[in-house]
Write a protein that holds these residues in place. Structure first.
Motif, PDB file in Angstrom:
ATOM      1  N   THR A 215       0.808  -1.227   0.000  1.00 13.05           N
ATOM      2  CA  THR A 215       0.000   0.000   0.000  1.00 13.05           C
ATOM      3  C   THR A 215       0.839   1.272   0.000  1.00 13.05           C
ATOM      4  OG1 THR A 215      -0.109   0.064   2.427  1.00 13.05           O
ATOM      5  CG2 THR A 215      -1.849  -1.163   1.274  1.00 13.05           C
ATOM      6  N   VAL A 216       2.131   1.144   0.266  1.00 12.50           N
ATOM      7  CA  VAL A 216       2.970   2.324   0.482  1.00 12.50           C
ATOM      8  C   VAL A 216       2.948   3.277  -0.720  1.00 12.50           C
ATOM      9  CG1 VAL A 216       5.077   1.088  -0.229  1.00 12.50           C
ATOM     10  CG2 VAL A 216       5.259   3.141   1.166  1.00 12.50           C
ATOM     11  N   LYS A 217       3.031   2.745  -1.911  1.00 12.82           N
ATOM     12  CA  LYS A 217       3.098   3.600  -3.101  1.00 12.82           C
ATOM     13  C   LYS A 217       1.819   4.417  -3.256  1.00 12.82           C
ATOM     14  CE  LYS A 217       4.070   3.448  -8.079  1.00 12.82           C
ATOM     15  NZ  LYS A 217       4.387   2.570  -9.239  1.00 12.82           N
ATOM     16  N   ASN A 218       0.673   3.760  -3.135  1.00 12.28           N
ATOM     17  CA  ASN A 218      -0.602   4.449  -3.273  1.00 12.28           C
ATOM     18  C   ASN A 218      -0.773   5.512  -2.185  1.00 12.28           C
ATOM     19  OD1 ASN A 218      -3.196   5.097  -4.126  1.00 12.28           O
ATOM     20  ND2 ASN A 218      -4.161   3.372  -3.082  1.00 12.28           N
ATOM     21  N   LEU A 219      -0.441   5.168  -0.946  1.00 10.35           N
ATOM     22  CA  LEU A 219      -0.586   6.113   0.160  1.00 10.35           C
ATOM     23  C   LEU A 219       0.260   7.363  -0.048  1.00 10.35           C
ATOM     24  CD1 LEU A 219      -0.586   3.574   3.115  1.00 10.35           C
ATOM     25  CD2 LEU A 219      -2.346   5.311   2.744  1.00 10.35           C
ATOM     26  N   LEU A 220       1.516   7.155  -0.384  1.00  9.21           N
ATOM     27  CA  LEU A 220       2.430   8.286  -0.499  1.00  9.21           C
ATOM     28  C   LEU A 220       2.146   9.140  -1.734  1.00  9.21           C
ATOM     29  CD1 LEU A 220       5.711   6.526   0.660  1.00  9.21           C
ATOM     30  CD2 LEU A 220       4.311   8.147   1.954  1.00  9.21           C
ATOM     31  N   LEU A 221       1.942   8.491  -2.877  1.00  9.98           N
ATOM     32  CA  LEU A 221       1.678   9.262  -4.096  1.00  9.98           C
ATOM     33  C   LEU A 221       0.359  10.033  -3.987  1.00  9.98           C
ATOM     34  CD1 LEU A 221       2.821   6.843  -6.963  1.00  9.98           C
ATOM     35  CD2 LEU A 221       4.028   8.832  -6.024  1.00  9.98           C
ATOM     36  N   SER A 222      -0.658   9.401  -3.403  1.00 11.33           N
ATOM     37  CA  SER A 222      -1.961  10.064  -3.270  1.00 11.33           C
ATOM     38  C   SER A 222      -1.882  11.262  -2.323  1.00 11.33           C
ATOM     39  CB  SER A 222      -3.015   9.076  -2.762  1.00 11.33           C
ATOM     40  OG  SER A 222      -3.212   8.027  -3.680  1.00 11.33           O
ATOM     41  N   SER A 223      -1.203  11.091  -1.189  1.00 13.92           N
ATOM     42  CA  SER A 223      -1.133  12.190  -0.223  1.00 13.92           C
ATOM     43  C   SER A 223      -0.287  13.339  -0.749  1.00 13.92           C
ATOM     44  CB  SER A 223      -0.593  11.688   1.125  1.00 13.92           C
ATOM     45  OG  SER A 223       0.683  11.096   0.971  1.00 13.92           O
ATOM     46  N   TYR A 224       0.829  13.036  -1.375  1.00 12.18           N
ATOM     47  CA  TYR A 224       1.693  14.121  -1.842  1.00 12.18           C
ATOM     48  C   TYR A 224       1.161  14.779  -3.111  1.00 12.18           C
ATOM     49  CZ  TYR A 224       4.771  12.463   1.781  1.00 12.18           C
ATOM     50  OH  TYR A 224       5.282  12.096   3.001  1.00 12.18           O
ATOM     51  N   ARG A 226      -1.712  15.768  -3.258  1.00 11.71           N
ATOM     52  CA  ARG A 226      -2.510  16.839  -2.656  1.00 11.71           C
ATOM     53  C   ARG A 226      -1.678  17.699  -1.701  1.00 11.71           C
ATOM     54  NH1 ARG A 226      -8.001  16.788  -3.092  1.00 11.71           N
ATOM     55  NH2 ARG A 226      -8.906  15.022  -4.206  1.00 11.71           N
ATOM     56  N   GLN A 227      -0.353  17.522  -1.736  1.00 10.08           N
ATOM     57  CA  GLN A 227       0.559  18.282  -0.868  1.00 10.08           C
ATOM     58  C   GLN A 227       0.222  18.102   0.608  1.00 10.08           C
ATOM     59  OE1 GLN A 227       3.457  20.680  -1.804  1.00 10.08           O
ATOM     60  NE2 GLN A 227       3.276  18.846  -3.081  1.00 10.08           N
ATOM     61  N   LEU A 228      -0.135  16.875   0.966  1.00  9.70           N
ATOM     62  CA  LEU A 228      -0.406  16.547   2.366  1.00  9.70           C
ATOM     63  C   LEU A 228       0.703  15.648   2.898  1.00  9.70           C
ATOM     64  CD1 LEU A 228      -4.241  15.784   2.572  1.00  9.70           C
ATOM     65  CD2 LEU A 228      -3.039  17.930   3.013  1.00  9.70           C
ATOM     66  N   ALA A 229       1.160  15.946   4.097  1.00 10.54           N
ATOM     67  CA  ALA A 229       2.191  15.132   4.730  1.00 10.54           C
ATOM     68  C   ALA A 229       1.573  13.915   5.404  1.00 10.54           C
ATOM     69  CB  ALA A 229       2.946  15.965   5.772  1.00 10.54           C
ATOM     70  N   LEU A 230       2.351  12.849   5.467  1.00 10.58           N
ATOM     71  CA  LEU A 230       1.972  11.655   6.228  1.00 10.58           C
ATOM     72  C   LEU A 230       2.930  11.538   7.410  1.00 10.58           C
ATOM     73  CD1 LEU A 230       0.569   8.908   6.728  1.00 10.58           C
ATOM     74  CD2 LEU A 230       2.141   7.897   5.058  1.00 10.58           C
ATOM     75  N   ILE A 231       2.368  11.515   8.609  1.00 10.81           N
ATOM     76  CA  ILE A 231       3.157  11.332   9.833  1.00 10.81           C
ATOM     77  C   ILE A 231       3.058   9.871  10.251  1.00 10.81           C
ATOM     78  CG2 ILE A 231       3.423  11.974  12.252  1.00 10.81           C
ATOM     79  CD1 ILE A 231       4.067  14.272  10.438  1.00 10.81           C
ATOM     80  N   GLY A 232       4.218   9.219  10.450  1.00 13.14           N
ATOM     81  CA  GLY A 232       4.234   7.828  10.891  1.00 13.14           C
ATOM     82  C   GLY A 232       4.022   6.869   9.731  1.00 13.14           C
ATOM     83  N   PRO A 233       3.610   5.637  10.020  1.00 10.75           N
ATOM     84  CA  PRO A 233       3.364   5.108  11.360  1.00 10.75           C
ATOM     85  C   PRO A 233       4.618   4.598  12.073  1.00 10.75           C
ATOM     86  CG  PRO A 233       2.806   3.460   9.727  1.00 10.75           C
ATOM     87  CD  PRO A 233       3.217   4.684   8.960  1.00 10.75           C
ATOM     88  N   ASN A 234       5.739   4.501  11.355  1.00 12.93           N
ATOM     89  CA  ASN A 234       6.961   3.975  11.951  1.00 12.93           C
ATOM     90  C   ASN A 234       8.172   4.465  11.152  1.00 12.93           C
ATOM     91  OD1 ASN A 234       7.063   2.197   9.623  1.00 12.93           O
ATOM     92  ND2 ASN A 234       5.568   0.912  10.684  1.00 12.93           N
TER      93      ASN A 234
END
Length: 310
Positions: A215-224, A226-234
């Motif tokens: 899921t990492v690729k979808n999570l990161l590409l989708s959030s960025y 929209r210029q949104l940061a992802l904090i965490g999870p580890n």
């Protein structure tokens, strides 16, 4: 004329000081009773050997050893005064087979793993040392790094849903609003996209069903996008592309374990978040989001100071 004591006649203070010194020397010369510390897990490995060796060096007067769980008797047959440390889930499953036996430290277990095995009931002989960063600490990290953010987006599923109440309670005093979206099917991006539209920042829960290599690729590409940061999870996700997270490394865990082993086992907490921790950030991601690069040590110190305040 004032009479001065003869130098050959010790005063009462000197006598007492001398007796205290003799008493201290006698105490220091008495052999300390070595603790028997047994670490166990499914199998030995270079990582386990390194950890056991480092703990041995921290506690040179104790007997520190590793033994595979398959070679151990049932927990109830172990000496009650042994210090038992579990390193993985197979060793926890073994320990749960018998309510008898010594007090036990369960090292680096996540909230979700404990929930799946123990439900809401925590056996009195177990002390759980959480591997996932505390939600309050992650929220305060978010507040420090992104002071303008107000809506914290959180994905959850049936396994991590129980954390939401605690998360909302921790967010209230920080002036943050937790907005959530259930994500049961990670092949369907619609819940993620819906959450991104309602959020100023994403906060990742340590839920491996949602945050994993698939899921990492979808999570990161989708959030960025929209210029949104992802904090965490580890820390692993930070290296993959999230902005920052708090985490505890091997040295932190060794300090925590060393401190607990100095205490009588009947005073061990039922559950504990590691009070020793660090902050990891991704400077490249910070630059792409126009966020000032952070001093990780300084941020960790600020977070720790906040936790020490009443």
């Amino acid at each position: 004329m004032q009479h001065r004591p003869s130098p050959k006649t010790p005063t009462l203070g000197r006598l007492l000081a001398g007796l205290c010194l003799v008493f201290t020397c006698l105490l220091c010369s008495l052999p300390a009773r070595a603790a028997d510390i047994l670490l166990t897990g499914a199998e030995d490995s270079p990582g386990v050997e390194s950890f056991v060796q480092a703990l041995s060096e921290l506690r040179p007067t104790d007997s520190v050893r590793f033994q595979p769980v398959a070679s151990l008797p049932s927990p109830g047959q172990l000496p009650v005064d042994i210090r038992l440390v579990l390193l993985d889930l197979p060793s926890l499953d073994w320990r749960l087979q018998d309510p008898q036996g010594p007090a036990t430290l369960v090292l680096r277990i996540s909230r979700l793993q404990a929930r799946q095995r123990l439900g809401n009931d925590l056996p009195p002989h177990l002390s759980l040392l959480w591997s996932d960063p505390p939600l309050d600490r992650q929220l305060r990290l978010t507040r420090l790094l992104l002071p303008e953010a107000r809506r914290v987006g959180v994905l959850f599923d049936s396994h991590s849903e129980f954390l939401l109440k605690e998360l909302r309670q921790a967010a209230l005093p920080l002036g943050l609003e937790v907005v959530t979206e259930r994500w049961d099917n990670t092949h369907d991006s619609r819940p993620l996209q819906a959450l991104l539209k309602r959020s100023d920042v994403l906060l990742g829960l340590d839920d491996p069903d949602l945050y994993n290599p698939k899921t990492v690729k979808n999570l990161l590409l989708s959030s960025y996008a929209r210029q949104l940061a992802l904090i965490g999870p580890n820390a692993a996700f930070v290296r993959a592309g999230s902005l920052a997270s708090t985490y505890s490394d091997q040295n932190d865990w060794l300090k925590i374990l060393d401190e607990l082993l100095d205490r009588p086992s009947n005073t061990w907490p039922r559950a504990l978040y590691p009070q020793h921790f660090k902050v990891l950030s991704n400077p490249q991601v910070a630059r792409s989001l126009s966020i000032e690069p952070m001093n990780e040590a300084s941020v960790a110190t600020q977070l720790a100071e906040g936790e020490r305040r009443p």
